[in-house]
Design an enzyme around this catalytic site. Structure first.
Site, PDB file in Angstrom:
ATOM      1  N   LYS A 185      30.485  51.576  18.351  1.00 59.72           N
ATOM      2  CA  LYS A 185      31.397  50.747  17.561  1.00 59.72           C
ATOM      3  C   LYS A 185      30.597  49.875  16.595  1.00 59.72           C
ATOM      4  O   LYS A 185      29.436  49.568  16.860  1.00 59.72           O
ATOM      5  CB  LYS A 185      32.196  49.818  18.498  1.00 59.72           C
ATOM      6  N   ASP A 220      33.099  48.247  26.544  1.00 59.97           N
ATOM      7  CA  ASP A 220      33.219  49.464  25.727  1.00 59.97           C
ATOM      8  C   ASP A 220      32.449  49.290  24.429  1.00 59.97           C
ATOM      9  O   ASP A 220      32.952  48.701  23.473  1.00 59.97           O
ATOM     10  CB  ASP A 220      34.704  49.759  25.445  1.00 59.97           C
ATOM     11  N   LYS A 266      42.934  51.163  33.531  1.00 58.29           N
ATOM     12  CA  LYS A 266      41.675  51.411  32.824  1.00 58.29           C
ATOM     13  C   LYS A 266      40.751  50.217  33.048  1.00 58.29           C
ATOM     14  O   LYS A 266      41.079  49.101  32.677  1.00 58.29           O
ATOM     15  CB  LYS A 266      41.924  51.615  31.327  1.00 58.29           C
ATOM     16  N   ARG A 324      40.830  57.526  27.992  1.00 56.38           N
ATOM     17  CA  ARG A 324      41.581  58.710  28.453  1.00 56.38           C
ATOM     18  C   ARG A 324      40.737  59.570  29.386  1.00 56.38           C
ATOM     19  O   ARG A 324      41.269  60.258  30.256  1.00 56.38           O
ATOM     20  CB  ARG A 324      42.112  59.488  27.241  1.00 56.38           C
ATOM     21  N   ASP A 375      33.844  57.266  22.036  1.00 56.49           N
ATOM     22  CA  ASP A 375      34.592  56.005  22.041  1.00 56.49           C
ATOM     23  C   ASP A 375      36.044  56.212  22.508  1.00 56.49           C
ATOM     24  O   ASP A 375      36.754  55.246  22.778  1.00 56.49           O
ATOM     25  CB  ASP A 375      34.554  55.372  20.646  1.00 56.49           C
ATOM     26  N   ASP A 400      38.225  45.362  27.836  1.00 53.31           N
ATOM     27  CA  ASP A 400      38.683  46.745  27.994  1.00 53.31           C
ATOM     28  C   ASP A 400      38.984  47.099  29.457  1.00 53.31           C
ATOM     29  O   ASP A 400      39.311  48.234  29.767  1.00 53.31           O
ATOM     30  CB  ASP A 400      37.634  47.703  27.401  1.00 53.31           C
ATOM     31  N   GLU A 426      37.051  56.917  25.349  1.00 51.80           N
ATOM     32  CA  GLU A 426      36.607  57.056  26.739  1.00 51.80           C
ATOM     33  C   GLU A 426      37.699  56.701  27.748  1.00 51.80           C
ATOM     34  O   GLU A 426      37.669  57.160  28.882  1.00 51.80           O
ATOM     35  CB  GLU A 426      35.364  56.182  26.981  1.00 51.80           C
TER      36      GLU A 426
END
Ligand code: BES
Ligand code: MN
Ligand code: ZN
Length: 496
Positions: free
Chosen positions: A279, A272, A267, A353, A349, A290, A351
């Site tokens: 967030k 993010d 990933k 996956r 959020d 991230d 994201e």
């Protein structure tokens, strides 16, 4: 900091400092005993005076002992002999590297006589050499690339000699492996720590190219048009709000001809913000980390390549930013993944996956022997396991067992969590094949893994949720380099 082995006993070793272990009960390691004998009791005198306690994590620097070649002797506290295990070994090495004195450039360390408990037996010399290099290197890692005044590294150990009584090819090899793993971790940490305006998807692609040049890897970096061509509608949904172009990065390490590769999927969200499901502001800077899954793919491949492991590895990184804007994906949007399955994005959020599912479909083409994805995927995993264990999810028992064993050997712990169909109900959607989130507060880390499982039917798969282990917050803020040791160990065992 570099490493070598040296055939010498503690009292004759030519170095600025020689480090020997002492136990908390006043018991001496063989090397400490030799120093004591040569110096006519200087070690025992230090203990008797109370200056040296042998307690875990403590050190005492002695100078100019008669009968000892090195001008400094460092007594390293190992704690209780019966409690001296994996963690204590790393601690003792770090204490030795830090305690050797500013004037020490060459540090000789008699660490192979520190008996490291492991189950009913003890760790072997190769393990000790490997862990020595990894632990010692941790003490000299710096993040000063973007500071106008660099950290001072003109003092302290620059060369470490591991003292040996006789030649040992396995120890020699272990030391090389440790250096390769430490180099991989340093790369992962550096990329993790770089700010999100520097470490962009484009930058990650360039870093992959650089690594490819250095280690003769095959590298492909795909841009937005090529990602569109591949049909990665889910990946593309995440990048929509950002002006920074996305990248799909593919690296190939070839060490075993035509053998089926291990695929590592990372990933690479370089920032993010949560997207439209924004967030909260506090500590949002930490979402630069991230991309640590992606960075660990690069670090593990670097380690495998430096070790010249006899296996094939394919690394695939999906990299983009997750930002809100007028063009960003909205809650309720339905996207079509590369697999053809449709996804209702109920929370922008979640994201990770969404980018991983397409990368997981992409790796099918390599007919991999196993696929491991690595992701800072869920806050729920941090709730479940904290910063101690990486969450391990797997649909293949054998692969899960191998990874748990590698985690233990590498002292990079992981804990197995379930992937079971009974959880799949949570991500049912009235309007698409699935939703991207389940019920708030209910097994969030498992739900994320179950979402990914829907895209991994073609091969043996495991997923590492490193949300709690990839970086530290607070005063010691920074990437940890985990789970590079685990991954490198797994690859080493697969190659053996
Ligand atoms: N990158 C985060 C996960 C994360 C959160 C890692 C905190 C480390 C610390 C991920 O993209 C995310 O935001 N996940 C959401 C999922 C939720 C919306 C279902 C989360 O964990 O809150
Ligand atoms: Mn997120
Ligand atoms: Zn994320």
């Amino acid at each position: 900091m570099d490493f070598s082995t040296k055939l010498a006993s503690a009292e004759t070793a030519k170095a600025d400092c020689v480090a020997v272990g002492i136990y908390a009960d006043g018991d001496l390691t063989p090397a400490a005993r030799r120093i004591d004998l040569a110096s006519k009791g200087a070690v025992r005198a230090a203990i008797k005076s109370g200056d040296a306690t042998g307690k875990r994590g403590t050190t005492l620097l002695l100078r100019a002992l008669a009968g000892v070649a090195a001008p400094r002797v460092l007594l390293v506290g190992l704690g209780k002999r019966e409690e001296f295990g994996d963690k204590a070994f790393g601690e003792a090495v770090r204490a030795a590297a830090k305690g050797a004195g500013a004037g020490t450039r060459e540090l000789a360390i008699a660490a192979t006589d520190w008996v490291v408990k492991a189950g009913n037996g003890a760790r072997d010399g190769a393990w000790q050499a490997r862990q020595l290099a990894i632990a010692a290197r941790e003490t000299v890692f710096r993040s000063d690339e973007l500071k106008s005044k660099k950290d001072d590294n003109s003092t302290g150990p620059a060369h470490v000699q591991l003292l040996l009584e006789k030649r040992d090819a396995a120890v020699e090899r272990g030391l090389k492996e440790g250096v390769a793993i430490a180099n991989g971790m340093a790369l992962t940490k550096r990329l993790g720590n770089l700010p999100p305006n520097v470490c962009t998807p484009t930058f990650l692609g360039e870093q992959a190219r650089k690594l490819g040049k250095e280690f003769k890897l095959g590298v492909d970096v795909f841009d937005r048009r090529q990602i569109e061509k591949l049909g990665m509608g889910s990946f593309l949904a995440v990048t929509r709000g950002s002006a920074e172009p996305p990248r799909l990065i593919v690296l190939k390490y070839n060490g075993a001809g035509k053998a089926a590769p291990i695929a590592l999927v990372g990933k690479g969200i370089t920032f993010d913000s949560g997207g439209i499901s924004l967030k909260p502001g506090a500590n949002m800077d930490e979402m630069k980390f991230d991309m640590c899954g992606a960075a660990s793919v690069l670090g593990a491949i670097r380690a495998a390549a430096e070790m010249k492991l006899k296996l094939n590895v394919v690394g695939v990184i999906a990299a983009c930013e997750n930002l809100p804007s007028g063009t960003a994906t909205k809650p309720g949007d339905i996207v079509t993944s590369m697999s053809g399955q449709t996804i209702e994005v109920l929370n922008t959020d979640a994201e990770g996956r969404l980018i991983l599912c397409d990368a997981l479909t992409y790796v099918e083409r390599f007919k991999p022997a196993a696929v491991i994805d690595i992701a800072t995927l869920t806050g729920a995993c941090v709730v479940a396991l904290g910063d101690v264990n990486t969450g391990l999810f797997a649909t293949d028992e054998e692969l899960a067992g191998e990874l748990l064993k590698a985690a233990k050997n590498a002292v990079d712990p992981a804990w197995r969590m379930p992937v079971e169909d009974d959880y799949q109900d949570q991500i049912k959607s009235n309007f698409a094949d699935m939703a991207n989130i389940g019920m708030p507060g209910k097994a969030g880390a498992v739900i994320a893994a179950c979402f990914l499982a829907r895209f991994t039917k073609a091969y043996k798969w495991a997923h590492l949720d490193i949300a709690g282990t990839a970086w530290k917050s607070g005063a010691a803020k920074g990437a940890t380099g985990r789970p590079v040791p685990l991954l490198a160990q797994f690859l080493m065992e697969r190659a053996a």
